[in-house]
Structure formats: structure tokens, C-alpha cells
Enzyme design. Structure first.
Site, mmCIF file in Angstrom:
data_model
loop_
_atom_site.group_PDB
_atom_site.id
_atom_site.type_symbol
_atom_site.label_atom_id
_atom_site.label_comp_id
_atom_site.label_asym_id
_atom_site.label_seq_id
_atom_site.Cartn_x
_atom_site.Cartn_y
_atom_site.Cartn_z
ATOM 1 N N ASN A 194 0.845 -1.191 0.000
ATOM 2 C CA ASN A 194 0.000 0.000 0.000
ATOM 3 C C ASN A 194 0.882 1.244 0.000
ATOM 4 O O ASN A 194 1.173 1.823 1.039
ATOM 5 C CB ASN A 194 -0.882 -0.024 1.239
ATOM 6 C CG ASN A 194 -2.335 0.280 0.939
ATOM 7 O OD1 ASN A 194 -3.086 0.603 1.826
ATOM 8 N ND2 ASN A 194 -2.734 0.187 -0.306
ATOM 9 N N TYR A 277 13.814 31.059 -33.780
ATOM 10 C CA TYR A 277 13.483 30.863 -32.372
ATOM 11 C C TYR A 277 14.244 29.714 -31.728
ATOM 12 O O TYR A 277 14.564 29.761 -30.535
ATOM 13 C CB TYR A 277 11.980 30.591 -32.227
ATOM 14 C CG TYR A 277 11.088 31.776 -32.499
ATOM 15 C CD1 TYR A 277 11.595 33.026 -32.829
ATOM 16 C CD2 TYR A 277 9.701 31.634 -32.419
ATOM 17 C CE1 TYR A 277 10.760 34.095 -33.089
ATOM 18 C CE2 TYR A 277 8.856 32.707 -32.672
ATOM 19 C CZ TYR A 277 9.390 33.932 -33.004
ATOM 20 O OH TYR A 277 8.555 34.987 -33.251
ATOM 21 N N GLU A 411 -12.928 1.506 -5.056
ATOM 22 C CA GLU A 411 -11.791 2.371 -5.405
ATOM 23 C C GLU A 411 -12.134 3.033 -6.735
ATOM 24 O O GLU A 411 -11.753 2.585 -7.803
ATOM 25 C CB GLU A 411 -10.516 1.531 -5.462
ATOM 26 C CG GLU A 411 -10.233 0.898 -4.099
ATOM 27 C CD GLU A 411 -9.272 -0.274 -4.131
ATOM 28 O OE1 GLU A 411 -8.704 -0.553 -5.208
ATOM 29 O OE2 GLU A 411 -9.086 -0.910 -3.081
#
Length: 504
Positions: A194, A277, A411
Site C-alpha cells: 500500500n 526561435y 476504489e
């Protein structure tokens, strides 16, 4: 030896562990907190209190009560069932970082694991045992469950590992090194998986590679400035102070330092009034990437020292809280930002390569060919750079804007942060190839202009790089040159290239 406290791991220390093989230990001041946290878990089990992850099922099964005699089996089953990642393995460097960062999180003393669990993780780090961890399968919330389950599987003596470059069963490796497998007890399986350590490990390695590449991008851009007789006025300090971004100011200063004394750069009006550029805006574009790197580093440093499992134990077990610190959103956003910022370094590099090879944009031999027409020179190298930057545009699509529910909708929002971190690593690898191509072309251009006219700093780098890739005197299989230059950029650690402060 670096001592882990759970709160103070720095990038400089991480670099020493991952790149220099420095050993790691637990700071002795953390031992009592670790033991207190573990005693709290054992008390909960003995008293029969119902606490998520200790004596309940997981995810949608959180309401299922587990009998005390089955608590150890619960943890073992958790690891076995969750070790279902797929795809290619994480690199040894990322795997080592993952193992280290999981240990660092547990050292904080909020997770309730025994000391032996942390010691086993650090044994893997110090002996350079790399669990075989597939890259794909994490949603980036509820922790990096699948990847970390493969890590935990190895601690238990199961699955496969890589040791001294050889893939073998973990059991064989343990027998070879006389290592005792870990038997997980209450909460320890959940505490190992976890967390956000897969995305954070991949992200931390990506950051370190991106930082080095960003410094290298500047000296390669400086080389291109010489190859194209670039106008140095655009790098004047006053211009960049007038805008105010520190990173832009610092980038311009480093470019000026690289080009100090060069006879190949020009002043506005000498050959042309303004550059395109891709030359003129190097400080603005590269500087913006540095701003992003600063943001990414800040988030990673927090996450590297964070408690990200669930539940967390406070006040010697009097307060055990189920929360969501495993949710990877902060890192997911940072990884997407990193991919975009590094991809832009590649975009502007490819445009400089185009200016080096396109005869309509310079006064150099077409495609830097030794015999234009008969020989194609660097023509297809620019194609390759273009393909890589276009691929990066798809990889830089934010992973974090996606979510998909899991565990029967328990979840129901996830970060996809591990996907973002994996994409960032691939973008960086692609951009390094793009800069290898720009470096090869820029070296050829300055050779035409006159090696003796280069700045001292760029000339020194040119000489070192020419040992890697020789001058183009006729067509050859240029993939070999690109591979060699890319490998050199990936490995080289030259202070006068990087001109950087140590990683914090």
C-alpha cells in the site's frame, strides 16, 4: 553508509545509493518508534479489535472479519493474489529505488511492521538483489499494488530475482546467499504494497536522468550556436533579467559561459539581424523546462519521505486511521508535467538539427554531406529525430486525466501515476537520442566552420565527443554513431559539461 530516518532522504543520497552503490542502514533513533508501532498492531490482534488490513479483508472485502488464527495467511494470500503484473521488467535502478523507498516509508514508524521487514528490504538494497517486477498493472491508487506485490513476493522467497546480472528463482538466490525468507505477520503484507513507491521510484530516476540531460542539452545547443554562427546578443543578461525568471537567467548565463571566447558566434547585424526561435529562444524554452524540473523535484522529495500506506498508526496505537495517502495524484501530475517539459527539449532540439542539415536554412554543405548527392550525409538522422519527437507527443498525453473504477467501485478514482512515470522515462530516453543526433550534426557543422575558432569550453567537449563519434568523411551506417553518442550521454558525468550544483 547512509542512515534512513524516513524523513530526510535527499536526491544526492539517492544518487549515491543508485549510481555509486553506497550502502544503507536504519537510523538508530528510529528503532523505538518502529517497535511501538509494531506493538500496537499486536495489541489490536490480541484484543480482537476490528481494524482494516489487520484482521479484515481488503478493498471491497474490508467488511469481512478475519479470525486471529488466519491473520498470517491473510497477509500471504494478499501478496500472492496481487502479484499479477505484466509486461517488461522495471530496470534494476528503478527496482532498487523502489525497494529503498519502501523501506524509508516503513522506517517512519506509522506502518506497524516488525524491524525485520525493513531489514530484509535493506538487505536486498545492499546486496543488489533485484526482484523481477513487471512495469504494467498499477492504477496508481490503493498503492502501486501489483508492482509492490512482486517486491514483497521476493522478500518471502518466492518469484524471481536478478542477481549479478542473472535471472533466477528467489529460492535459489536465497540458498546461494544463505538468506532466510520472510514470513509475513499481521498487517505486514498490506504495509509492503500500500504505497506509491513504484511511481515514485520511476519518477525519481526519471528526474535525475532529466536533470542531467537538461544540462547536456545546453552545451549541445551551444555547439549548434557555433555551427550556425548564432547571434550571442539574444543571451545578454539584461534581456533575461528584464523578464525575471531565474531559470531563464541561469540558462542564458550557462550558454554564455560555454561560448565565451568563441570566434564562431556573431553579433546582431553581422550576418543577420535575428536568429530563428530554436536558437534565439534557448533560454526561454530550456529555462521553462528547468522550472518544471524544480516543481517535479519538490514533489518527489516529499513523496520519497512520505508515509503512503493504509491504515496508519498514531499515538502508540490509540489512533489507527484509514485514509488515502496511497493515492498517487501528486506524483501523477508531476510525471505528466515532466514528460511535457522534457518533450519540449526534444522539440526544440529537432528544429535546431533541421537548421543544421537543411541547405535552405544555412550556408553549410547540404545535409552536412561530404559529397552532396552521391552521399546523403545526415539527411535521415533528422528524420529519426523527427520521428522521436512525434512519438513523444503521444507519450506526453497526460495519464493523470484518466481514471477507471476498481474493486467493485470501492476504489472509484485512481491516479494512473505509474503509467505517467513510465512514460516520462521513455520520453527522456527518446530525447536523449534526439540530442545525440543534434550533437553529431553540430560537431560536423563546427568542423566545417573551423575547429580552431571554437570557444575553449565547447572545443574541449568537441574533442571528447569526437573520441566517441568520428568525423563524417563519407556515408556509413549512422545508427552506430547515434547509439555510441546516446550511450555516452547516458553514462558521462563531466563537471565541465554539467556546471551544476550537487543534487539536494
Amino acid at each position: 553508509m547512509i542512515a534512513l530516518t524516513g524523513d530526510s532522504l535527499t536526491f544526492k543520497e539517492l544518487q549515491r545509493i543508485l549510481y555509486n552503490g553506497e550502502k544503507v542502514e536504519i537510523d538508530q533513533t528510529c528503532l523505538e518508534t518502529i517497535h511501538q508501532s509494531r506493538r500496537a498492531v499486536e495489541t489490536i490482534v490480541q484484543e480482537g479489535r476490528t481494524v482494516y488490513g489487520i484482521n479484515t479483508g481488503f478493498g471491497k472485502f474490508s467488511d469481512v472479519r478475519i479470525d486471529v488464527e488466519n491473520v498470517e495467511e491473510l497477509q500471504r494470500n494478499l501478496i500472492l493474489s496481487h502479484a499479477c503484473g505484466v509486461g517488461p521488467l522495471f530496470s534494476e535502478r528503478v527496482t532498487k529505488a523502489m525497494t529503498l523507498l519502501r523501506a524509508n516509508a516503513l522506517v517512519k514508524g506509522y506502518s506497524g511492521v516488525r524491524l525485520v521487514v525493513i531489514e530484509k528490504l535493506l538487505e536486498f538494497v545492499n546486496l543488489e538483489i533485484y526482484p523481477c517486477i513487471p512495469q504494467q498493472g498499477s492504477l496508481g491508487a490503493s498503492g502501486d499494488l501489483a508492482p509492490l506485490a512482486h517486491l514483497a513476493l521476493a522478500l518471502m522467497g518466492e518469484g524471481d530475482v536478478i542477481y549479478k546480472g542473472q535471472r533466477m528463482s528467489t529460492a535459489s538466490c536465497f540458498q546461494l546467499l544463505e538468506i532466510v525468507p520472510l514470513t509475513l505477520q499481521a498487517k505486514e503484507g498490506l504495509a509492503l504494497i500500500n504505497g506509491t513507491q513504484a511511481m515514485t521510484a520511476a519518477g525519481a530516476v526519471a528526474y535525475m536522468e532529466a536533470e542531467r540531460l537538461a544540462f547536456q542539452a545546453e552545451w549541445i545547443a551551444a555547439l549548434t550556436m557555433e555551427g550556425l554562427n548564432g547571434i550571442i546578443d539574444a543571451f545578454d543578461e539584461d534581456i533575461h533579467i528584464a523578464r525575471g525568471y531565474p531559470e531563464q537567467i541561469e540558462t542564458a548565463a550557462r550558454i554564455r559561459a560555454h561560448l565565451d571566447g568563441s570566434q564562431l558566434i556573431t553579433r546582431q547585424g553581422e550576418i543577420r539581424v535575428q536568429d530563428a526561435y530554436s536558437l534565439r529562444c534557448i533560454p526561454q524554452v530550456h529555462g521553462a523546462t528547468w522550472q518544471t524540473l524544480k516543481y517535479v523535484k519538490e514533489k518527489l522529495l516529499i513523496e520519497m519521505n512520505a508515509a503512503t500506506d493504509n491504515p496508519l498508526i498514531f499515538d502508540e496505537g490509540n489512533k489507527v486511521i484509514s485514509g488515502g495517502n496511497f493515492h498517487g495524484q501528486p506524483i501523477a501530475l508531476a510525471m505528466d508535467f515532466l514528460s511535457i517539459a522534457v518533450a519540449e527539449l526534444g522539440n526544440i532540439s529537432e528544429r535546431r538539427t533541421e537548421r543544421l542539415v537543411n541547405p535552405q536554412l544555412n550556408d553549410l554543405p547540404p545535409f552536412l554531406s561530404a559529397s552532396p548527392g552521391l552521399q546523403s550525409g545526415a539527411m535521415i538522422m533528422q528524420y529519426v529525430a523527427a520521428a522521436l519527437v512525434s512519438e513523444n507527443k503521444t507519450l506526453a498525453h497526460p495519464a493523470s486525466v484518466d481514471s477507471i473504477p476498481s474493486s467493485a467501485n470501492q476504489e472509484d478514482h485512481v491516479s494512473m501515476g505509474t503509467i505517467g512515470a513510465r512514460h516520462a522515462l521513455q520520453v527522456i530516453a527518446n530525447v536523449r537520442q534526439v540530442y545525440a543526433i543534434e550533437a553529431i550534426c553540430a560537431m560536423q557543422a563546427v568542423e566545417y566552420r573551423g575547429f580552431e575558432k571554437m570557444a575553449q569550453a565547447t572545443q574541449s567537449l568537441y574533442q571528447e565527443a569526437r573520441l566517441i563519434v568520428p568525423s563524417i568523411v563519407k556515408d556509413r551506417a549512422f545508427y552506430v554513431d547515434i547509439e555510441k553518442m546516446n550511450s555516452w550521454l547516458d553514462d558521462v558525468d563531466i563537471e565541465h559539461i554539467e556546471q551544476k550544483k550537487p543534487l539536494a
